[in-house]
Design an enzyme around this catalytic site. Structure first.
Site, PDB file in Angstrom:
ATOM      1  N   ASP A 167      19.522  54.638  44.452  1.00 53.23           N
ATOM      2  CA  ASP A 167      18.191  54.015  44.548  1.00 53.23           C
ATOM      3  C   ASP A 167      17.522  53.718  43.208  1.00 53.23           C
ATOM      4  O   ASP A 167      17.211  52.568  42.904  1.00 53.23           O
ATOM      5  CB  ASP A 167      17.262  54.844  45.464  1.00 53.23           C
ATOM      6  N   ASP A 180      18.767  71.138  44.553  1.00 54.28           N
ATOM      7  CA  ASP A 180      20.142  71.289  45.032  1.00 54.28           C
ATOM      8  C   ASP A 180      21.070  70.492  44.110  1.00 54.28           C
ATOM      9  O   ASP A 180      20.609  69.725  43.273  1.00 54.28           O
ATOM     10  CB  ASP A 180      20.268  70.796  46.479  1.00 54.28           C
ATOM     11  N   ASP A 205      24.239  67.841  43.834  1.00 56.74           N
ATOM     12  CA  ASP A 205      25.075  66.872  44.542  1.00 56.74           C
ATOM     13  C   ASP A 205      26.240  66.455  43.657  1.00 56.74           C
ATOM     14  O   ASP A 205      26.089  66.314  42.444  1.00 56.74           O
ATOM     15  CB  ASP A 205      24.245  65.623  44.884  1.00 56.74           C
TER      16      ASP A 205
HETATM   17  P1  ATP Z   1      15.705  65.945  45.417  1.00 62.82           P
HETATM   18  O1  ATP Z   1      15.156  66.554  44.189  1.00 62.82           O
HETATM   19  O2  ATP Z   1      14.707  65.725  46.461  1.00 62.82           O
HETATM   20  O3  ATP Z   1      16.963  66.585  45.917  1.00 62.82           O
HETATM   21  P2  ATP Z   1      17.456  63.720  44.941  1.00 62.82           P
HETATM   22  O4  ATP Z   1      17.277  62.492  44.089  1.00 62.82           O
HETATM   23  O5  ATP Z   1      18.580  64.627  44.573  1.00 62.82           O
HETATM   24  O6  ATP Z   1      16.077  64.460  44.942  1.00 62.82           O
HETATM   25  P3  ATP Z   1      18.738  63.538  47.487  1.00 62.82           P
HETATM   26  O7  ATP Z   1      18.154  63.122  48.782  1.00 62.82           O
HETATM   27  O8  ATP Z   1      19.262  64.905  47.307  1.00 62.82           O
HETATM   28  O9  ATP Z   1      17.600  63.246  46.423  1.00 62.82           O
HETATM   29  O10 ATP Z   1      19.853  62.464  47.146  1.00 62.82           O
HETATM   30  C1  ATP Z   1      20.811  62.646  46.120  1.00 62.82           C
HETATM   31  C2  ATP Z   1      21.087  61.314  45.428  1.00 62.82           C
HETATM   32  O11 ATP Z   1      21.606  60.366  46.376  1.00 62.82           O
HETATM   33  C3  ATP Z   1      19.863  60.635  44.842  1.00 62.82           C
HETATM   34  O12 ATP Z   1      19.545  61.111  43.564  1.00 62.82           O
HETATM   35  C4  ATP Z   1      20.300  59.186  44.817  1.00 62.82           C
HETATM   36  O13 ATP Z   1      21.173  58.940  43.749  1.00 62.82           O
HETATM   37  C5  ATP Z   1      21.103  59.070  46.104  1.00 62.82           C
HETATM   38  N1  ATP Z   1      20.248  58.659  47.237  1.00 62.82           N
HETATM   39  C6  ATP Z   1      19.638  59.449  48.142  1.00 62.82           C
HETATM   40  N2  ATP Z   1      18.968  58.746  49.048  1.00 62.82           N
HETATM   41  C7  ATP Z   1      19.152  57.446  48.732  1.00 62.82           C
HETATM   42  C8  ATP Z   1      18.727  56.212  49.294  1.00 62.82           C
HETATM   43  N3  ATP Z   1      17.952  56.171  50.369  1.00 62.82           N
HETATM   44  N4  ATP Z   1      19.140  55.071  48.702  1.00 62.82           N
HETATM   45  C9  ATP Z   1      19.940  55.107  47.613  1.00 62.82           C
HETATM   46  N5  ATP Z   1      20.349  56.219  47.035  1.00 62.82           N
HETATM   47  C10 ATP Z   1      19.977  57.395  47.573  1.00 62.82           C
HETATM   48 MG    MG Z   2      19.224  66.381  45.665  1.00 63.28          MG
END
Ligand code: ATP
Ligand code: MG
Length: 425
Positions: free
Chosen positions: A126, A48, A50
């Site tokens: 994170d 996805d 963001d």
């Molecule tokens: P995915 O491929 O699963 O979507 P993602 O890294 O994009 O991985 P998301 O849950 O979509 O994960 O979160 C988007 C962004 O928000 C992350 O890349 C990170 O920068 C931030 N983020 C998400 N969850 C946390 C957390 N628990 N603590 C700190 N930052 C977070």
């Molecule tokens: Mg994501």
């Protein structure tokens, strides 16, 4: 210029680009950030997209009719384009609540400083690999946390001190493990050490959020790798304590591995998967043990024992990860059908075959056999029966039927208690 300094523009979602441009056209900052940039740098297709912006949720809401604000404490805007949802998040400040927009409790007033500057947003994230921002207009990557270097070296590193960041939000441990499985990266030494010693903090995370994380861990196509990492980092037992305990004297570990391998393969072939199947495998032996324990009690029927055992095992697990009803119902079906599969005489096999969960139960039986359970070739029988002609079916029923009837002699069942009202699904 090194290999990881550019983004393949054509791989960016057109809808995400639209959102970025409209925000920028209206004078706001807007960046693609997080997993999408990380994955694009690795030439993987992002799950996805963001967006991080200095626009407040209300501003975003006003710019996009197809949007809604979600989350109570820290509000995020979802902009919807058909099936695709673009998540737009205002820069978080040092006092923003943890990244748990879905399950935050309502009623708490927002403090003024939940929103922050661009720099503050970077350091709330994170891992370094998740804090790379892309400004599409300038075609420029902004990498204040040095994430590109870590991606090149395949290292998952927290921004700031690992122990502090994990204590702040223990779900980050599960995220690190998930990314390790998905990307094949290694955990930075200090992060790994902290995860191994801080697993117990998971107990403070709400069960609903842990269920969501468990889904992402085990049903995203890399479940087997995530499971190995969960085991190696002493995390599995904090999420699934009864399943972990039953690994000591049962084939649980093998069964879970088989269920996850099959799930990963199905996802790779774009076949449907359900968490119920994996959960049924994780908790199969705890269920069997509990059922056997209850069967020792005076006056209990097999049916009541099975029902109570399922209730007990599922409600114990729900203290850790919630399990929505539709999944717990399916787990019970899979379990209860296991004791119907050996009954192969008269009308029984065809009734079993008609059950809406027959296919899952049959697949489950095959995994039990692969995990080493002795079932007297029951799986083979069912494999053949499903394909057999009517004539062959009759013959198959007769040959097993006779054998079964001879064996069927059993102790008369004592009268049962009122719990017997509970029916199997
Ligand atoms: P995915 O491929 O699963 O979507 P993602 O890294 O994009 O991985 P998301 O849950 O979509 O994960 O979160 C988007 C962004 O928000 C992350 O890349 C990170 O920068 C931030 N983020 C998400 N969850 C946390 C957390 N628990 N603590 C700190 N930052 C977070
Ligand atoms: Mg994501």
């Amino acid at each position: 210029m090194n290999a990881l300094s550019s983004i393949e523009e054509s791989a960016i979602s057109i809808n995400a680009s639209k959102v970025v441009s409209r925000l920028q056209d209206n004078g706001f900052q807007a960046y693609l950030v997080g997993g999408c940039i990380r994955d694009l740098l690795l030439s993987k297709s992002p799950k996805d997209f963001d967006i991080a912006t200095d626009a407040h949720p209300e501003d975003v809401r006003e710019l996009f009719r197809n949007s809604r604000i979600i989350g109570k404490r820290f509000r995020i805007v979802h902009v919807r384009f058909g099936r695709e949802i673009i998540e737009v998040t205002t820069f978080r400040g040092p006092h923003a609540d943890e990244y748990d927009e879905n399950h935050s409790d309502s009623g708490r007033t927002l403090s003024d400083n939940v929103y922050g500057s661009f720099e503050e947003d970077v350091f709330r994230r994170d891992f370094t690999m998740n804090a790379i921002y892309y400004n599409q207009r300038e075609k420029e990557l902004v990498d204040l946390a040095d994430g590109i270097k870590d991606i090149e070296n395949k290292i998952i590193r927290t921004i700031g001190d690992p122990e502090d960041r994990l204590r702040e939000d223990p779900v980050r441990m599960l995220r690190a493990i998930r990314f390790q499985g998905k990307l094949g990266f290694s955990l930075e030494t200090e992060l790994e050490r902290s995860i191994k010693s801080l697993g117990h903090l998971i107990q403070d995370v709400p069960a609903a959020r842990l269920f969501e994380e468990a889904l992402k861990l085990f049903l995203s196509g890399y479940g087997t790798a995530a499971f190995e990492s969960m085991m190696n980092n002493n995390m599995y037992g904090w999420l699934f304590p009864e399943s972990r305990r039953s690994m000591e004297n049962n084939a649980t570990e093998e069964l879970v591995r088989l269920a996850l391998t099959s799930t990963d393969q199905r996802i790779a072939k774009e076949m449907p998967v359900t968490p119920a199947f994996v959960l049924a495998a994780m908790l199969w032996y705890p269920f069997v043990e509990e059922k056997e324990r209850l069967e020792q009690e005076d006056g209990i029927t097999h049916l009541t024992a099975a029902n109570e055992a399922a209730n007990n095992v599922i409600s114990k697990q729900q203290l850790f990860t919630s399990i929505p009803k539709r999944f717990s119902g399916m787990m019970r079906d899979i379990w209860f059908l296991q004791s119907r599969l050996p009954a192969r005489f008269g009308k029984k096999p065809d009734r079993t075959l008609e059950h809406k969960r027959f296919r899952a139960a049959y697949d489950f039986l095959l995994l039990r056999e692969q995990a080493g359970e002795k079932t007297e070739q029951l799986g083979e029988w069912w494999t053949e029966y499903q394909e057999a002609t009517e004539e062959r079916k009759q013959a198959m029923k007769q040959s097993t039927g006779k054998g079964q009837k001879r064996k069927r002699k059993r102790k008369p069942r004592p009268k049962t208690d009122s719990n017997d009202k509970v029916s199997l699904h």
